[in-house]
Design an enzyme around this catalytic site. Sequence first.
Site, PDB file in Angstrom:
ATOM      1  N   ARG A 313      12.671   4.790  36.831  1.00 31.41           N
ATOM      2  CA  ARG A 313      13.639   5.873  36.660  1.00 31.41           C
ATOM      3  C   ARG A 313      14.970   5.545  37.332  1.00 31.41           C
ATOM      4  NH1 ARG A 313       9.344  10.964  37.281  1.00 31.41           N
ATOM      5  NH2 ARG A 313       8.732  10.910  35.076  1.00 31.41           N
ATOM      6  N   HIS A 457      14.140   7.996  27.815  1.00 34.43           N
ATOM      7  CA  HIS A 457      13.008   7.216  28.315  1.00 34.43           C
ATOM      8  C   HIS A 457      12.830   7.326  29.820  1.00 34.43           C
ATOM      9  CE1 HIS A 457      15.169   3.023  28.917  1.00 34.43           C
ATOM     10  NE2 HIS A 457      15.904   4.012  29.364  1.00 34.43           N
ATOM     11  N   GLU A 458      11.590   7.035  30.241  1.00 33.11           N
ATOM     12  CA  GLU A 458      11.122   7.208  31.631  1.00 33.11           C
ATOM     13  C   GLU A 458      11.210   8.666  32.085  1.00 33.11           C
ATOM     14  OE1 GLU A 458       9.534   4.848  32.508  1.00 33.11           O
ATOM     15  OE2 GLU A 458      10.409   3.229  31.342  1.00 33.11           O
ATOM     16  N   GLY A 459      10.964   9.575  31.174  1.00 33.66           N
ATOM     17  CA  GLY A 459      10.965  11.002  31.504  1.00 33.66           C
ATOM     18  C   GLY A 459      12.231  11.659  31.005  1.00 33.66           C
TER      19      GLY A 459
END
Length: 610
Positions: A313, A457-459
């Site tokens: 993140r 992406h990544e949350g």
Amino acid sequence: MSYRDTLDFLLYDWLHAERLNERQRFADHSRETFDAVLDTCERIAREKYAPANRTVDVEEPHFDGEKVILPRATHEAHAAFVESGMMAAAQDYDIGGMQLPYTVQAAANSFFAMASVSIGSNMLTSGNANLLMVHGTEMQKQVFALNEFSGRWAGTMCLSEPQAGSSLSDVATRAVPDGEDFENDPLGPRYRLKGNKMWISAGDHELTENIVHIVLAKIPDAEGKLIPGVKGISLFIVPKKMVDTEGNLTGVRNDVALAGLNHKLGWRGTTNTLLNFGEGKYPVDGKAGAVGYLVGKPGQGLACMFHMMNEARIGVGTAAVMLGMAGYHASLDYAKNRPQGRPVGPAGKDATRPQVRIIEHADVRRMLLAQKAYCEGALALQLYCARLVDEQKTGTPEAADDARLLLEVLTPIAKSWPSEWCLEANSLAIQIHGGYGYTRDFPVEQYWRDNRLNMIHEGTHGIQAADLLGRKVLMEGGKGLQLLGARVQETIGRAAARPELAGFADALGRAFGRVTSAIQAAWSTGNPAEALVNAVPYMQAFGHMVLAWMWLDVADKAIEKDNGATSVSTTGRLGAATYFYRYELPKIGAWLNVVESREPVCADLPEDAF
């Protein structure tokens, strides 16, 4: 002012990275060794990455039926990165690392993200290996992590599934013990996995001789049922090709098959894949099922995976910053050289006068200053977070725990804020170029396309916001938020003594107070559905407050460095800080109004009214 000038100021004058060599782990290093690393990475990025950025965008990866084909330029850039040793830069000497501070590694990797983000700095490989160094067995570290750090193998993270997306509770990939003696495999308890994973970056390619997949899956209970929710999730190493305990390829392909390549808006140089695990296309020992080795204990996979996810993140945030920065410098150069129009004087425009460069128009300056404020402020935040990582690893026990909590609170901001506002910087870069910006004759349209992924992406944005308001500001009795408040107040105290910053210090104090009190208002009913309905506006306000803090601290340091003689670079930093406080920070009032009132319209509007 060049990007390197900005980076050097933040790294050395603001964060004093060279003082880290006073710690035993970094004792062999100095400002000179740090600069040598930065010089090397800047050169590789300039020579191998930047020239290929358009190439990897237009020559997308494709599957020829046997393997994924990438442009030759990608192979050359990857080889140059591996040869530089940056994959293991922060690792111990005895495993081939340089024992660099993570702060310096993050700064060095920024050159690659700015030059070509979709070739990148192998973020997932290093994150995969770092996870194994913490949660893997000694054999898993030796066989898998060390071969990733050397660049011989690559790594991925396999979380999402087609039917589940970001809802990890609904993971359906199954892992069953591989035989009665499954627990005694030297590479770890051996399982057979069956399921599908979606959106796997770098999930298949020929850049390395093997790919190490880190996979979330569920182990069925005694009745063969999957445990609902995230508590039943375990973590597995699933190599593309089978290996022995010496790290040699055995010549056997694991039962992991490429089901398709996703064709994306941006980041086209990175393969993005749908992978089928255990469909029987590549049976191992005559049986279907991908062989996987358990990492950690059963049912604790998500806790292990978060070690990699949090690192990723921050890496996504840095990628967003550098794409914004690339667009800023491109549009700044364009504005300095593009003649168009005439300035408005007291008597209006004089058509007999020569055209002026567009940087002389006030609105173009507004857009440039916005980009500078967004991108340089966000870069400061990313480096600050990297410095917290070093503190967590090498500081005193108390300082390390404080750094851990501060990172917990700041990670959603470090990921989400640049992915929203540095994307806006890319939009402004297109606007400055006018119609040309909307064509492929200039790079700014690609920067925008590449950056649009980073909110997802990544949350996603919504996930980060729910994490911030629903967990991070409340965890451990709000201690992380209290630590952040103490650091904000320390900056306010210093800045308030400077006449040029006193007004900003007062504004930041009021903003922090408002952001803090909004938490109580949001949660006043104790109903999570009401508290979190406006989590994204809360995160936007919180992020703007954090960036205002970054700018105040940076501005204070710039004035201190000049010691009474204001340099051009300090004038630029004060201008960006002024822009942020006058144009951006006031926005938090509108965002927090809906948070504090728990405005329900978004949740309550009937579906058929949309």
